[in-house]
Design a protein around this motif. Structure first.
Motif, PDB file in Angstrom:
ATOM      1  N   UNK A  28       0.847  -1.196   0.000  1.00 22.13           N
ATOM      2  CA  UNK A  28       0.000   0.000   0.000  1.00 22.13           C
ATOM      3  C   UNK A  28       0.882   1.246   0.000  1.00 22.13           C
ATOM      4  N   UNK A  29       0.377   2.390  -0.467  1.00 23.26           N
ATOM      5  CA  UNK A  29       1.171   3.614  -0.513  1.00 23.26           C
ATOM      6  C   UNK A  29       1.210   4.332   0.841  1.00 23.26           C
ATOM      7  N   UNK A  34       7.677   4.876  -5.406  1.00 25.06           N
ATOM      8  CA  UNK A  34       7.415   6.284  -5.725  1.00 25.06           C
ATOM      9  C   UNK A  34       6.188   6.822  -5.007  1.00 25.06           C
ATOM     10  N   UNK A  35       5.325   5.921  -4.479  1.00 28.15           N
ATOM     11  CA  UNK A  35       4.116   6.341  -3.773  1.00 28.15           C
ATOM     12  C   UNK A  35       4.283   6.331  -2.257  1.00 28.15           C
ATOM     13  N   UNK A  36       5.507   6.063  -1.792  1.00 28.44           N
ATOM     14  CA  UNK A  36       5.754   6.078  -0.350  1.00 28.44           C
ATOM     15  C   UNK A  36       6.243   7.460   0.090  1.00 28.44           C
ATOM     16  N   UNK A  37       6.096   7.731   1.366  1.00 34.55           N
ATOM     17  CA  UNK A  37       6.501   9.030   1.912  1.00 34.55           C
ATOM     18  C   UNK A  37       7.826   8.967   2.655  1.00 34.55           C
ATOM     19  N   UNK A  94      11.563   1.212  -2.270  1.00 32.01           N
ATOM     20  CA  UNK A  94      12.146   2.544  -2.090  1.00 32.01           C
ATOM     21  C   UNK A  94      13.659   2.511  -1.992  1.00 32.01           C
ATOM     22  N   UNK A  95      14.207   1.429  -1.411  1.00 37.35           N
ATOM     23  CA  UNK A  95      15.668   1.329  -1.365  1.00 37.35           C
ATOM     24  C   UNK A  95      16.135  -0.020  -1.931  1.00 37.35           C
ATOM     25  N   UNK A 106      14.758   3.912  -6.445  1.00 37.22           N
ATOM     26  CA  UNK A 106      14.452   5.189  -7.104  1.00 37.22           C
ATOM     27  C   UNK A 106      13.977   6.245  -6.094  1.00 37.22           C
ATOM     28  N   UNK A 107      13.164   5.844  -5.131  1.00 43.27           N
ATOM     29  CA  UNK A 107      12.711   6.808  -4.126  1.00 43.27           C
ATOM     30  C   UNK A 107      13.886   7.302  -3.302  1.00 43.27           C
ATOM     31  N   UNK A 108      14.724   6.401  -2.839  1.00 47.06           N
ATOM     32  CA  UNK A 108      15.874   6.775  -2.022  1.00 47.06           C
ATOM     33  C   UNK A 108      16.826   7.684  -2.786  1.00 47.06           C
TER      34      UNK A 108
END
Length: 464
Positions: A157-158, A192-195, A224-225, A247-249
């Motif tokens: 889930x995001x 990409x949908x995580x905070x 994310x990582x 990509x998020x990290x």
């Protein structure tokens, strides 16, 4: 369920667990013989009517009988636990975390949690351990099995606000988990949908002894990582695809994310084995050997920041029949920091093509051994000295054949500070020529074409 799992479960666990929950999934009697043996499956082999048949999960979920063999599936003799029977909607919208946790609890020990075709949504929002699905010492010999990558999708889930994990093998202190298997799934982190920038797909924690965990035929993507982190030796990652992790990290903090990170406590023996895998577009390394021993074979790393990374606490890294292509930011194989001792490096049938830096960069001591090492079209920035490069710390070489071609603005090799021997060095189209050998004895140096030997292509490896 592979041969070893079937032998372990046998008939002792087939009379099992399901009276109170009414699960309709089951084991096909004909798969298990009286002596507990099973047909040999082999790598990527599919036998009709068995758990390695890609239609096995779907047929059990939909019918409750094996329409291929004609055998009746007996619910009360089941070792299989279908998440939908515990309330999972598999619609990609409903939170199926509680249902999946209930299936895991019912399956412990020795059972198989079945994820039918669909999208299973999980989250760690309500977890004290920040983990969606946890397997502890009670879950020995448990398998989480889907109907195949892209068909059974487990998606996070995001909007997670902090560190989060998808699946975590995490025994209590002083305990361990034996023979956990995760197979035939896609595990998607929605990075990409995580905070928050730290999210990991599968995490295998350190334990009282090595934990034989197998991840097979699974896509681990968009975390994310890191896609997968291993902190206990004994893990096998086979025929998996690890892509688009980190990509998020990278975007938020400038930190790389890796396909697989293997790191053991100092002094712990054993190794992580990665075989037949595809690493694609991770922002950091395909494989990051943080400490201990790791083996990477029959695999492709393409479009990642770099290929294989060694660290100060690495004891041994084997790279065998591996193709590293189009690194985006760093060398194909390298040490993260200069130090006197960074573990032994074994390279056999390794081809590195395309890198802004050297193909192989070793600013650390210890040994390099192997044969058939080809480096082509590296040093794309023209900012370093060679296609294969050591520094003052030096390495001891015991290598057969090496070829280096197309080094932009540099030599084929710069081995100053190193020693040992290379039997044959073939070079061509290196802007500054053959280069510097230091104290390395090179038996034959000649111009010619890059070495030709067999390495896999992307279509040959990974989940499918």
């Amino acid at each position: 369920m592979d041969e070893d799992t079937i032998k372990t479960v046998g008939r002792r666990k087939v009379i099992a667990l399901l009276g109170s929950v009414g699960v309709g999934a089951a084991v096909i009697r004909s798969v298990i013989s009286d002596d507990g043996s099973a047909p040999a499956t082999g790598n990527r082999t599919n036998l009709p009517g068995t758990a390695r048949d890609p239609t096995f999960v779907e047929r059990i979920h939909e019918r409750g009988t094996d329409d291929q063999s004609g055998e009746e599936i007996v619910a009360e003799e089941s070792g299989l636990f279908d998440v939908s029977d515990f309330g999972a909607a598999l619609d990609g919208t409903t939170d199926d975390t509680a249902a999946t946790r209930d299936a895991l609890e019912a399956a412990a020990p020795d059972g198989t949690v079945v994820v039918p075709p669909g999208e299973l949504r999980i989250s760690a929002h309500d977890s004290d351990t920040k983990t969606a699905l946890t397997l502890d010492q009670r879950h020995s010999n448990v398998t989480i099995k889907g109907a195949g990558p892209g068909r059974s999708i487990v998606r996070m889930a995001p909007d997670h606000e902090g560190v989060h994990w998808g699946i975590r093998v995490m025994p209590d202190k002083g305990s361990s988990v034996d023979d956990v298997t995760i197979e035939d799934l896609t595990l998607d982190g929605r990075g990409s949908d995580q905070n928050y920038r730290v999210g990991i797909g599968i995490d295998i924690e350190s334990a009282a002894k090595p934990q034989p965990v197998t991840v097979r035929n699974t896509v681990v993507q968009n975390w994310a990582v890191n896609g997968l982190t291993v902190e206990s030796p004994g893990t096998r990652i086979v025929d998996c695809t690890l892509r688009n992790n980190g990509r998020k990290s990278h975007k938020v903090g400038g930190f790389d994310g890796h396909g697989v990170v293997s790191r053991f406590d100092l002094g712990v023996t054993g190794k992580t084995v990665v075989d037949g895998c595809l690493f694609e577009n991770n922002t950091g390394a395909g494989l990051d050997n943080g400490s201990g021993e790791a083996v990477l074979r029959n695999s492709v790393i393409t479009g990642c920041g770099y290929g294989v990374k060694l660290n100060e606490a690495t004891t041994r890294q084997v790279v065998e029949k591996v193709h590293i292509v189009d690194c985006q930011s760093e060398p194909g194989i390298y040490n993260i920091s200069a130090n006197e001792d960074a573990g032994d490096l074994v390279l056999r049938d390794v081809r590195i093509e395309g890198s802004p830096d050297p193909g192989i960069f070793l600013p650390a001591g210890n040994t390099v051994s192997g044969d058939n090492i080809a480096v082509v079209d590296t040093n794309g920035t023209g900012e370093v000295r060679a296609g294969i490069m050591s520094k003052e710390e030096g390495r001891t070489f015991d290598v057969g054949k090496v070829s280096v071609h197309g080094t932009a603005g540099g030599y084929a090799v710069d081995l100053r500070g190193s020693r040992g021997s290379i039997d044959v060095l073939v070079q061509g189209d290196n802007d500054e020529g053959v280069g510097k050998f230091g104290s390395v004895s090179v038996g034959v140096t000649r111009e010619g074409e890059p070495l030709a030997f067999s390495v896999p292509r992307p279509d040959d490896v990974g989940a499918g």
